[in-house]
Motif scaffolding. Structure first.
Motif, PDB file in Angstrom:
ATOM      1  N   THR A  10      30.563  50.814  45.477  1.00 15.76           N
ATOM      2  CA  THR A  10      31.942  51.185  45.167  1.00 15.76           C
ATOM      3  C   THR A  10      32.846  50.867  46.346  1.00 15.76           C
ATOM      4  N   ARG A  11      33.905  50.122  46.061  1.00 21.32           N
ATOM      5  CA  ARG A  11      34.948  49.844  47.033  1.00 21.32           C
ATOM      6  C   ARG A  11      36.265  49.822  46.265  1.00 21.32           C
ATOM      7  N   ASN A  12      37.006  50.900  46.384  1.00 17.32           N
ATOM      8  CA  ASN A  12      38.226  51.023  45.612  1.00 17.32           C
ATOM      9  C   ASN A  12      39.388  50.319  46.302  1.00 17.32           C
ATOM     10  N   TYR A  13      39.551  49.039  45.917  1.00 20.58           N
ATOM     11  CA  TYR A  13      40.739  48.242  46.231  1.00 20.58           C
ATOM     12  C   TYR A  13      40.836  47.821  47.689  1.00 20.58           C
ATOM     13  N   ALA A  14      39.793  48.039  48.496  1.00 22.14           N
ATOM     14  CA  ALA A  14      39.764  47.577  49.879  1.00 22.14           C
ATOM     15  C   ALA A  14      38.310  47.477  50.316  1.00 22.14           C
ATOM     16  N   ALA A  15      37.995  46.411  51.062  1.00 18.57           N
ATOM     17  CA  ALA A  15      36.615  46.230  51.510  1.00 18.57           C
ATOM     18  C   ALA A  15      36.595  45.394  52.782  1.00 18.57           C
ATOM     19  N   GLY A  16      35.497  45.499  53.515  1.00 16.42           N
ATOM     20  CA  GLY A  16      35.316  44.730  54.737  1.00 16.42           C
ATOM     21  C   GLY A  16      33.960  44.054  54.757  1.00 16.42           C
ATOM     22  N   TYR A  17      33.925  42.838  55.311  1.00 16.37           N
ATOM     23  CA  TYR A  17      32.687  42.081  55.427  1.00 16.37           C
ATOM     24  C   TYR A  17      32.496  41.638  56.875  1.00 16.37           C
ATOM     25  N   ASP A  18      31.243  41.597  57.315  1.00 15.83           N
ATOM     26  CA  ASP A  18      30.914  41.031  58.609  1.00 15.83           C
ATOM     27  C   ASP A  18      30.751  39.524  58.464  1.00 15.83           C
TER      28      ASP A  18
END
Length: 762
Positions: free
Chosen positions: A395-403
């Motif tokens: 779950t990522r509600n409308y914002a996420a980060g990736y390495d």
């Protein structure tokens, strides 16, 4: 740091004044020890509230309730927790549309070290100011309660720059910002700036916000969505096709001094095409190029690049639909948008990394489940905003980060309450934290269905509170039980029609089901005396299998139904109950009481027998519903929909009944111009009024929520200016807890409730 330093000096001064010799043993709980001093400082800085011999410092974070048409209808408190009920699906920090968050976790930086920006209105764009602060743009009107029209400067330390004051203007939307030297370039959709006629792009002084009138690019036929600079020129992108009478399809190069179009820059997209974003990067040979993405047709649809003279390069990723954002990191160009393939064949749902030479996909395992509106790379992390709710199966509600470069989903999870749709939303860094802007008034949301409890010291929501399937309308606490009324039918999946008992302090559902029926009943008010819990509302016809029309009572110990049965008749309802000695004053919309069909809307009944008394009057009744009442100095203040009381004359939505003389006070000294939903008095006689009125005693600055002094009958100079109606207020220890349908109050965003001591002036 200033607060930290002040505390440190204060403690040292205290020790020196009293000449406290440190204890022989360094006991952390000994107030004379160095360990106690150090521990206290650490506890202050970290906001630690865990059990300890060290003092605790309160730094309450403002949280609110959110969801479609979120509202608060009921408020109470118990053992240091504020309990709210209403119609909502989540809680979140009431930050406003610009929130400073951790670059690692997405958690909002604590209010004690970074005051909420409280941006009132949508924020579309953000850039770093290069000194630990930010410039933001959007359609907002206020920042931290002060007027700022669509552009503001946030200083390092999370404070509004009060010296940066752009010309005011309401019909403007700012979608992009760029800095060059002493100038801030502002793009968007507007037909003028202050008294000047600049269209869709202006230059402001970065220190004062005042217009640089020498810069004027001329008339645009559509909005500017992106501005970037190479240090000597401005490159702009947008929906425009014509600038100052010349064709410029979606892309143009301008002089940063005059705004004049550089006619030598030949780059364009196809006629009718839109450019959503620009990025200055490099090609595979290290040559500077301008990446342009959007929605346009041609051999290289939706994404192309130009050398800085406008000559088009061979780069052609050809995504199959709109691209909203672009950013280069090393030799990879990241694209975000609505597309699902690149090069027409390679799957790349909404987010992809492509080669800066060929445009071929080299990273497409982000596994995001809907559109990306904005992306940026900071250090080695890719941050994205959009309409998605999941990434990599999490779950990522409308914002996420990736390495990067491994594309692993990291723990950055700001968790917004609703989608972030282009062109709203960007992220910038101050080298430590991130400022995330959007149209959402909250961040770090947690699921809570219609019921929440907030710690009064920290503001944080309690965990493991019950889920109510429909709205809550009333709370009442007696002993160690919370009695809840509303239109709900299930709590944590367990049947409870309109009335429930929660055990305190656990908030666990009590096993007793008093059996209100039918489904659809709406319990709106609950109160008690020593022996009974009284409750009423709309639609109730039976309790525990026995007839009870809209009004009933249970024993406060056994929770069994009592014989108290005033009987408001079929279709009658009550919205307020007030217990005074041996009487219960019943207010609502009804035309029958004790079987007497001449009684209407307000009457007192015996608290033991339910038999009506002759007060306030046996012949004169409010002309319409009574919604709320409060008691002060032997007087009952009642409010509602009524505009008169029988032959006693006009009483516009508020009336005062003197219990000593047993008469209504005339002429009526306090009135409202529309419905009053609640009144709450303090022990000093200050009364807060909520409702849908435009003003009290003709003072329209008290729209929806106002207050008056019952001793002098004067309206207080206190103007919350909420964005929608007020529903309820609750008084405790010198403060009012006020809830309603509003999102904003005092020109600041709140989540349907706020706390006030009636001294705010903004």
């Amino acid at each position: 740091m200033g607060r930290f330093f002040f505390l440190f000096i204060s403690i040292l001064t205290f020790i020196n004044l009293f000449q406290c010799k440190p204890a022989d043993l360094d006991n952390a709980c000994d107030v004379k020890s160095k360990a106690f001093l150090l521990g206290t400082i650490i506890r202050y800085v970290t906001g630690d509230h865990s059990p300890s011999c060290l003092p605790s410092f309160a730094f309450s974070e403002e949280w609110g309730v959110y969801g479609t048409s979120a509202k608060v209808n009921a408020i109470t408190s118990f053992q240091g927790q504020t309990i709210v009920g209403g119609n909502f699906t989540m809680v979140g920090r009431a930050t406003g549309s610009a929130a400073i968050v951790s670059a690692d976790t997405g958690a909002n930086i604590p209010h004690r070290s970074c005051p909420y920006l409280k941006v009132n209105g949508a924020s579309y764009a953000v850039i770093s100011d290069g000194s630990g602060g930010f410039y933001i743009g959007g359609s907002f009107t206020h920042v931290q309660g002060l007027p700022r029209n669509q552009v503001a400067h946030i200083l390092s330390g999370c404070q509004l720059d009060e010296n940066f004051i752009p010309d005011s203007g309401s019909a403007r939307v700012v979608t992009t910002l760029a800095l060059l030297g002493n100038n801030l370039y502002v793009g968007g959709q507007f037909t003028g700036w202050g008294s000047n006629n600049q269209v869709n792009i202006v230059s402001l002084r970065r220190d004062t916000g005042q217009l640089n009138s020498d810069f004027n690019a001329g008339t645009f036929d559509a909005d500017v969505l992106a501005i970037v600079t190479d240090g000597s020129s401005l490159f702009i992108g947008g929906n425009f096709q014509i600038i100052a009478g010349s064709t410029r399809n979606g892309v143009a190069k301008l002089s940063p001094n005059t705004g004049a179009v550089d006619t030598g820059f030949i780059g364009q997209v196809q006629a009718g095409g839109n450019v959503n974003d620009l990025h200055l990067g490099t090609d595979a040979s290290g040559n500077p190029v301008l990446y342009a993405v959007g929605f346009f047709s041609g051999v290289k649809p939706n994404a192309k690049s130009f050398y800085l003279n406008g000559v088009e390069t061979s780069w052609a990723p050809s995504p199959n639909s709109t691209v909203t954002s672009v950013y280069q990191y090393e030799n990879i160009v990241y694209l975000g948008g609505e597309f699902t393939t690149v090069k027409s064949i390679t799957p790349a749902n909404y987010l992809a990394g492509v080669d800066n030479n060929t445009g071929n996909v080299i990273q497409n395992s982000f596994e995001i489940n809907s559109n990306v509106s904005s992306l940026t790379v900071i250090k080695n992390k890719l941050y994205v905003l959009g309409q998605f709710t999941g990434a990599k199966g999490q779950t990522r509600n409308y914002a996420a980060g990736y390495d990067l470069p491994d594309q692993n989903l990291n723990e950055w999870n700001p968790s917004f309450d609703n989608p972030i749709s282009y062109p709203i939303g960007e992220i910038a860094s101050d080298n430590t934290n991130l400022l995330v802007v959007s149209e959402r008034p909250t961040i770090n949301t947690k699921l809570r269905n219609n019921f929440a409890a907030f710690d009064e010291a920290t503001g944080y929501p309690a965990e493991n509170t019950p889920y109510f399937d429909y709205s809550i309308k009333a709370f009442h606490i007696k002993d160690n039980h919370l009695f809840v009324g509303g239109s709900f039918e299930k709590i944590n999946g367990i049947s409870r029609i309109a009335f429930a008992i929660l055990d305190l302090p656990s908030y666990q559902l009590n096993s007793t089901n008093i059996g209100v029926s039918p489904a659809g009943t709406d319990i709106r008010t609950i109160t008690s005396n020593e022996n009974q819990i009284f409750f009423s509302g709309y639609g109730m016809t039976t309790v525990g299998g026995q007839t009870r029309n809209a009004l009933a009572a249970i024993d406060s110990n056994s929770f069994g139904l009592t014989s108290w049965n005033p009987n408001l008749g079929i279709g009658g309802s009550a919205s307020t109950l007030l217990v005074l000695k041996d009487l219960v004053f019943v207010g609502g919309i009804f035309s029958s009481l004790n079987g007497d069909n001449t009684v209407a809307n307000y009457r007192a009944v015996d608290a033991n027998t339910g038999v009506m008394r002759s007060i306030p009057s046996s012949a004169n009744y409010p002309s319409n519903g009574v919604n709320g009442e409060t008691y002060f100095d032997s007087k009952i203040y009642l409010g509602g929909i009524f505009t008169s009381i029988g032959s006693f004359g006009t009483f516009d939505h508020i009336a005062v009944y003197d219990t000593q003389t047993q008469s209504y006070i005339t002429p009526n000294n306090i009135y409202a111009d529309a419905m009053v939903s609640s009144l709450t008095a303090s022990e000093e006689g200050k009364i807060v009024v909520t409702g849908s009125f435009n003003g009290i005693n003709g003072k329209t600055t008290s729209k929806y929520i106002g207050a008056f002094d019952a001793k002098t009958n004067t309206v207080l100079d206190w103007n919350p200016n909420p964005s929608d109606v007020g529903n309820v207020s609750y008084y405790k220890n010198g403060k009012w807890f006020i809830g309603g349908d509003f999102i904003n109050a005092f020109n600041k965003p709140y989540g349907a409730f706020f706390i006030s001591d009636l001294n705010e002036k903004k």
